[in-house]
Enzyme design. Structure first.
Site, short mmCIF file in Angstrom:
data_model
loop_
_atom_site.label_atom_id
_atom_site.label_comp_id
_atom_site.label_asym_id
_atom_site.label_seq_id
_atom_site.Cartn_x
_atom_site.Cartn_y
_atom_site.Cartn_z
N GLU A 38 16.69 20.63 -24.57
CA GLU A 38 15.22 20.66 -24.56
C GLU A 38 14.80 19.42 -25.31
O GLU A 38 14.59 19.43 -26.50
CB GLU A 38 14.73 21.95 -25.25
CG GLU A 38 13.34 22.34 -24.84
CD GLU A 38 12.26 21.69 -25.66
OE1 GLU A 38 12.18 20.44 -25.66
OE2 GLU A 38 11.49 22.43 -26.30
N GLU B 99 11.05 11.16 -25.36
CA GLU B 99 11.95 11.40 -26.49
C GLU B 99 13.38 10.99 -26.18
O GLU B 99 14.31 11.38 -26.89
CB GLU B 99 11.88 12.87 -26.93
CG GLU B 99 10.69 13.10 -27.85
CD GLU B 99 10.43 14.56 -28.17
OE1 GLU B 99 11.33 15.40 -28.01
OE2 GLU B 99 9.30 14.85 -28.59
N1 SAH Z 1 16.77 23.27 -28.72
C1 SAH Z 1 15.79 23.68 -29.70
C2 SAH Z 1 15.09 22.53 -30.35
C3 SAH Z 1 14.46 21.53 -29.40
S1 SAH Z 1 13.62 20.20 -30.21
C4 SAH Z 1 14.83 24.64 -29.05
O1 SAH Z 1 14.73 24.60 -27.83
O2 SAH Z 1 14.16 25.40 -29.74
C5 SAH Z 1 14.67 18.87 -29.88
C6 SAH Z 1 15.69 18.61 -30.98
O3 SAH Z 1 16.62 17.69 -30.47
C7 SAH Z 1 15.16 17.99 -32.23
O4 SAH Z 1 15.57 18.77 -33.31
C8 SAH Z 1 15.79 16.58 -32.29
O5 SAH Z 1 16.10 16.20 -33.61
C9 SAH Z 1 17.04 16.77 -31.47
N2 SAH Z 1 17.57 15.63 -30.69
C10 SAH Z 1 16.89 14.87 -29.82
N3 SAH Z 1 17.71 14.00 -29.19
C11 SAH Z 1 18.96 14.24 -29.67
C12 SAH Z 1 20.24 13.69 -29.39
N4 SAH Z 1 20.40 12.76 -28.45
N5 SAH Z 1 21.30 14.14 -30.10
C13 SAH Z 1 21.14 15.12 -31.02
N6 SAH Z 1 19.95 15.69 -31.32
C14 SAH Z 1 18.87 15.26 -30.64
#
Ligand code: SAH
Length: 692
Positions: free
Chosen positions: A144, A153
């Site tokens: 996500e 993002e």
């Molecule tokens: N999966 C959770 C949180 C989603 S928010 C849910 O659905 O509730 C997205 C998260 O991904 C954030 O915490 C951000 O720090 C992390 N993130 C984004 N890109 C990333 C990457 N390439 N590797 C690791 N973490 C990542």
């Protein structure tokens, strides 16, 4: 690692960057994060869970072990869903350290420690192999990583890398696919966020028209996405020129390419009009069949289905490079260009008798460069500010007040970022009036004066107010000091009080009978119940049956830490609320005098007059421009008995969320909220405390 945190300093009108040490605790980031909003998004959570269950079943049906890679695990939610759905093992990757730590605790508390391995790394750093972070490649990819623009993002490069190095060929992906939709519209309101419209001034010697410079007319604007709560845009504020069209989609179960590319669709306008804006949103299909769909479509697209409120995913407004008159039924091509992180649009008319081969030839003209502001005006005037400058009602109020204060021999000084007031004043005034504009940021604003042949009528002084010398003013004393006030560095409403500090700094240059416009400012406050905004700061407790209270505790700790307990800026036209109290003036600031040495404090109480949940207080500034003329940067109107509010559409208001919500039921014995508000003249900050 050095971490810098930005802070606006209202006493200097500048941004300051404070360096934080190794042990920087990220409280601000956590307190203001969108995690709570995301976890309150029921529609999203339910559909992810359905999609994950379906993906695990498909893998199991093939007789394989279900190995999940969850990139950006946050609280660990999606991994816990997968483990509950029967996945054999989950690798949960999270780059943000405080979140990764929370995920470890949450996973343990929910009893999944043997099935979920939390890895605090960026996914591109993750290794696979016997000694690696992951024993083997995964066959289910769950993520996500989307923002309002879908790819902002970094979802594309992350997927590209994951398919190359972390997952098996033919893996299942949840979501399976994302699709971006667009609709072409005409909207004076939204167009006013990009263009400066000519300003009409009724002067004594006839109508004068102030025009934007050509450089600005031809400028593509800034590349940053304009994301808004489109559901708050009334249908009377725009006119749709096309159907909703599918622009492009991305299949996440196959290798993804992040390199720049473009997509082109053919459109036929439903009616004639001026094509100005492309509205866009996306949906995600959680499974290949498309049966589990989570959409950001605005209210007019599927009027019958219930809308899920969310702030972490909204809708996008894209500005076409130029306004294009279009005719009903004519053949148009809309092109979406994208790089790794952003999207921009271009509209073209099909040429007479055009065929496929020609189309290929036109590729070169289809592609336009990513918008980069060349005129500098879009850097000085952000979108809401342009909207404000284009607000004719507001301009009329300033004109009226200027008429009241200007005399034929006035010597005028203007202090405000990129203000048009000096030009308005010049048009209104007699020939002898002299104007100076005090700018201390290099703003390239002279372009504007040039376009209106005002270079020798209005003098731009590039000096900080405290460095102003008599020679800058040709040894004249200022008889009229004007400001809007507006400063680009302001975050909260009272940060524009920098005008007061600047006014104080130039005191020695002011005539003894100087007129200051605005003459004063006042801080207003009202207790409100939010329709939805409360969710962003409300504890989650459990989410789809998983205990995520650890996150609530973490956010609460951060909120209680240092200055995180402040009010935060929100544009309330996008976030409806109901007033529970009358609006109340709490502090006034007298611009005819210098900033005092002592603090300005007030204490008092507000009565709750309507039934509802007191989520917080909203605060805003009102400026008294001249006798009987004031402008509000907050509440514009309390529209009805129910307490519905209309907010200034160009400004952000300050929202102070109460740490606990009280529900008022009985109105015969009204609940009273007491407050203490303190304006520290040394720091320019306002501290507040409420007792319910
Ligand atoms: N999966 C959770 C949180 C989603 S928010 C849910 O659905 O509730 C997205 C998260 O991904 C954030 O915490 C951000 O720090 C992390 N993130 C984004 N890109 C990333 C990457 N390439 N590797 C690791 N973490 C990542």
């Amino acid at each position: 690692m050095k971490i810098f945190c930005g802070r606006a300093n209202p006493t200097t009108g500048s941004m300051e960057w404070l360096e934080e040490g190794e042990d920087y605790d990220y409280h601000q980031e956590i307190a203001r994060s969108r995690y709570a909003d995301m976890l309150h998004d029921k529609d999203r959570n339910v559909k992810y869970y359905q999609g994950i269950r379906a993906a695990v079943s498909r893998v199991k049906e093939r007789g394989e072990k279900a190995i999940v890679l969850d990139i950006g695990t946050g609280t660990g939610l999606l991994s816990m869903m997968a483990a509950s759905a029967g996945a054999d093992f989950c690798y949960a990757i999270e780059v943000f350290k405080p979140m990764a730590n929370a995920a470890v605790k949450i996973v343990e508390k929910n009893g999944f420690s043997d099935k979920i391995k939390v890895i605090n790394k960026h996914s591109t750093e993750v290794t696979v192999g016997p000694d690696g972070d992951m024993q083997c490649r995964a066959n289910i990819l769950v993520t996500e990583l989307f923002d309002t623009e879908l790819i902002g993002e970094g979802a594309l490069p992350t997927y590209e890398h994951a398919h190359k190095y972390l997952v098996q060929e033919g893996c299942e992906a949840v979501p399976h696919r994302a699709t971006v939709y667009v609709q072409l519209v005409e909207s004076r309101r939204m167009w006013s966020w990009k263009k400066l419209f000519p300003v009409h001034v009724e002067a004594e010697d006839g109508e004068k028209i102030l025009v934007p410079p050509l450089e600005m007319e031809n400028c593509p604007g800034v590349p940053s996405v304009c994301d808004i709560q489109l559901n708050q845009m009334p249908s009377s504020d725009f006119s749709t020129l096309s159907d909703v069209v599918t622009m492009f989609s991305v299949d996440f179960s196959k290798p993804v390419q992040s390199a720049s590319t473009y997509y082109r669709v053919q459109l036929e306008p439903l009616k004639s009009g001026k094509a100005q804006i492309v509205l866009s949103w996306w949906d995600i299909d959680m499974d290949p069949s498309g049966m589990i769909n989570c959409t950001m479509a605005p209210y007019w697209v599927k009027p019958t289905s219930a809308l899920q409120w969310r702030d972490h995913w909204m809708q996008c407004v894209y500005f076409l490079p130029r306004e294009e008159p279009v005719l009903q039924g004519e053949k148009l091509y809309l092109t979406a260009c994208r790089d790794e992180y952003s999207v921009w649009y271009n509209l073209q008319k099909a040429r007479e008798g055009e065929n496929k081969a020609d189309e290929e030839e036109h590729k070169a003209d289809v592609l336009v460069e990513s918008p980069v502001c060349r005129c500098r005006a879009h850097l000085l005037w952000n979108r809401p500010r342009l909207g404000e400058l284009n607000d004719q009602h507001r301009t009329r109020q300033y004109l009226q007040s200027l008429r009241k204060v200007l005399k034929t021999d006035s010597i005028c000084l203007c202090i405000s970022d990129g203000s048009l007031l000096p030009v308005l004043a010049h048009y209104l005034g007699a020939k002898q009036v002299q104007y100076f504009v005090l700018f201390f940021r290099s703003l390239h604003f002279s372009l504007f004066f040039k376009a209106n042949h005002l270079e020798d009528k209005i003098k731009i002084i590039e000096a900080r107010p405290e460095l102003l010398k008599p020679s800058h003013l040709e040894d004249k004393k200022i008889s009229v000091l004007v400001g809007e006030p507006f400063f680009t560095t302001s975050l909260l409403p009272w940060h524009n009080l920098y005008f007061w500090y600047a006014r104080t700094a130039v005191s020695t240059h002011l005539a003894s009978n100087v007129t200051v416009l605005p003459q004063s400012a006042s801080l207003h406050m009202m207790i409100v119940e939010f329709q939805d905004l409360w969710r962003i700061r409300s504890p989650c407790g459990t989410c789809e049956g998983f205990d995520i209270q650890t996150l609530d505790d973490m956010i609460k700790d951060s909120l209680n830490f240092r200055e995180s307990k402040e009010a935060e800026p929100h544009p309330l036209w996008e976030y409806p609320c109901k007033s529970l109290s009358d609006p109340q003036e709490v502090l006034t600031f007298d611009f005819t005098k210098a900033v005092p040495q002592h603090c300005l404090s007030t204490e008092g109480s507000v009565k709750i007059l309507r039934k509802g949940k007191s989520h917080g207080a909203v605060l805003w500034m009102e400026y008294c421009l001249a006798a009987d003329i004031s402008v509000s940067t907050g509440l514009v109107q309390l529209s009805d008995e129910k307490g519905n509010c209309e907010w200034n559409p160009h400004c952000k208001q300050a929202v102070y969320f109460f740490s606990s919500v009280i529900e008022s039921e009985i109105l015969s014995d009204p609940t009273v909220v007491t407050y203490a508000i303190n304006f520290d003249t040394k720091t320019g900050e306002i501290a507040m405390d409420f007792k319910l």
